[in-house]
Design an enzyme around this catalytic site. Structure first.
Site, short mmCIF file in Angstrom:
data_model
loop_
_atom_site.label_atom_id
_atom_site.label_comp_id
_atom_site.label_asym_id
_atom_site.label_seq_id
_atom_site.Cartn_x
_atom_site.Cartn_y
_atom_site.Cartn_z
N GLY A 1 -32.82 21.58 -29.24
CA GLY A 1 -33.24 21.40 -27.87
C GLY A 1 -34.31 22.40 -27.48
N CYS A 2 -34.97 22.13 -26.35
CA CYS A 2 -36.08 22.99 -25.92
C CYS A 2 -35.59 24.36 -25.45
CB CYS A 2 -36.88 22.28 -24.83
SG CYS A 2 -35.89 21.60 -23.48
N TYR A 3 -34.62 24.40 -24.55
CA TYR A 3 -34.09 25.69 -24.11
C TYR A 3 -33.51 26.49 -25.28
CZ TYR A 3 -34.38 24.44 -19.09
OH TYR A 3 -34.80 24.11 -17.82
N THR B 1 -34.31 26.49 -28.40
CA THR B 1 -35.38 27.05 -29.23
C THR B 1 -35.91 28.35 -28.64
OG1 THR B 1 -36.02 24.88 -30.10
CG2 THR B 1 -37.70 26.60 -30.13
#
EC number: 1.2.1.38
Length: 346
Positions: A148-150, A152
């Site tokens: 996921g973005c967060y 990472t």
């Protein structure tokens, strides 16, 4: 040439995959799908693609997709991906899944945060696709769970500190801000212009955001013990980008110079992580459209707190760029192929 399919191509991550793969020297996009827009050209949905990718969007038919592709990106919502990934694997194809369906190792944890898992037998072989943590395992994988973005932004921000036992793991606070594209392209009241413009709000407060177990899973593996964090995401009125500010108490006396040197050494061979010099901190504008993660670190000596600030583009290093980085590792390409572009600024 490697033939790839993008399942769920009409969302923002699908568009980013096409944009980045367009300049990849070893890849041909052979199939794009969309349930809602089947029969239309992808360039009708995204006019930026005119003349570069005019493929007709197809319905999601696993047999038709596997006949055209060697590797498949699944850019679908959670639960939707796990309904088709087993078919792709059974056909001998490799999959990079951008949903949350295969990120969590424990099906009970997945069920608690999402819904019951439909094929938990695949979880043990799914590799969490953060190359800076699992590069060699990714190279051998047939199923990669794209992070996921967060997660990472937080995991890369804390990796050097946890590996070296430099922080009290009971004191970690991650305060993250994201642009609205992180919510996807479908219409939602919370992401309408009048709801977002001139506003800045927290959401998923109190450990309620679904990326929390993913972050804690990976931080626990780095620390070698169970980690529980306070994670609060925020929505800011910009299109794209994530800035995470992370706080933790050091376990021993440490200086900013030592911390900066540690990050420089940890990431010196990483093509997409850029540790910043002492006194410098990242901004989302300087990673926009790129696969870079910029990280700054300092010691707040007055409060005895380490402060880490990381910035990524949520659609690139936080999604599609990282997916291509994983594809490159799986397929034997240069890890940076198709991802060499600098940020778009201003």
């Amino acid at each position: 040439m490697l033939n790839v399919a993008i399942v769920g191509a009409s969302g923002y991550t699908g568009l980013e995959l096409i944009r980045l793969l367009d300049r990849h020297p070893g890849v041909v996009i052979s199939c794009v799908t969309s349930e809602q827009s089947a029969g239309k050209r992808i360039s009708e949905i995204f006019p930026t693609l005119r003349g570069r990718c005019d493929l007709i969007l197809e319905p999601l038919d696993p047999a038709a997709i596997t006949a055209k592709a060697d590797l498949i990106f699944t850019a679908l919502p959670h639960q939707a991906a796990m309904k088709v990934v087993p078919d792709f694997l059974a056909a001998g194809k490799k999959v990079v899944d951008l949903s949350a369906d295969y990120r969590l190792h424990d099906p009970a944890v997945y069920g608690a945060w999402y819904e019951p898992h439909l094929n938990p037998e695949l979880l043990p072989e799914a590799i969490f696709g953060l190359p800076e943590l699992r590069r060699e395992s990714i190279k051998q994988a047939r199923l990669v769970a794209n992070p996921g973005c967060y997660p990472t932004s937080v995991i890369l921000g804390l990796k050097p500190l946890l590996e070296n036992g430099l922080i009290d793991i009971t004191t970690i606070i991650a305060d993250s801000k994201s642009g609205t594209s992180g919510a996807g392209r479908s219409a939602k009241v919370d992401s309408l212009y009048c709801e977002v413009n001139d506003s800045f709000k927290a959401y998923g407060v109190g450990g309620a955001h679904r990326h929390t177990p993913e972050i804690e899973q990976e931080l626990s593996e780095l620390a070698g013990k169970l980690v529980t964090i306070t994670f609060t995401p925020h929505l800011v009125p910009m299109d794209r980008g994530i800035l995470s500010t992370i706080y933790a108490t050091p376990t021993r006396t440490v200086t900013t110079d030592e911390l900066v040197a540690l990050y420089a050494d940890t990431y010196k061979d990483e093509p997409f992580v850029r540790p910043l010099a002492k006194g410098q901190f990242p901004a989302t504008a300087f990673v926009r459209g790129s696969n870079f993660c910029d990280i700054g670190i300092t010691l707040d000596s007055r409060a005895n707190r380490i402060v880490v600030v990381s910035a990524i583009d949520n659609l690139v290093k936080g999604a599609s760029g990282q997916a291509i980085q994983n594809m490159n590792l799986i397929s034997g390409f240069s890890e940076t192929a198709g991802l060499e572009g600098l940020a778009i600024f201003p």
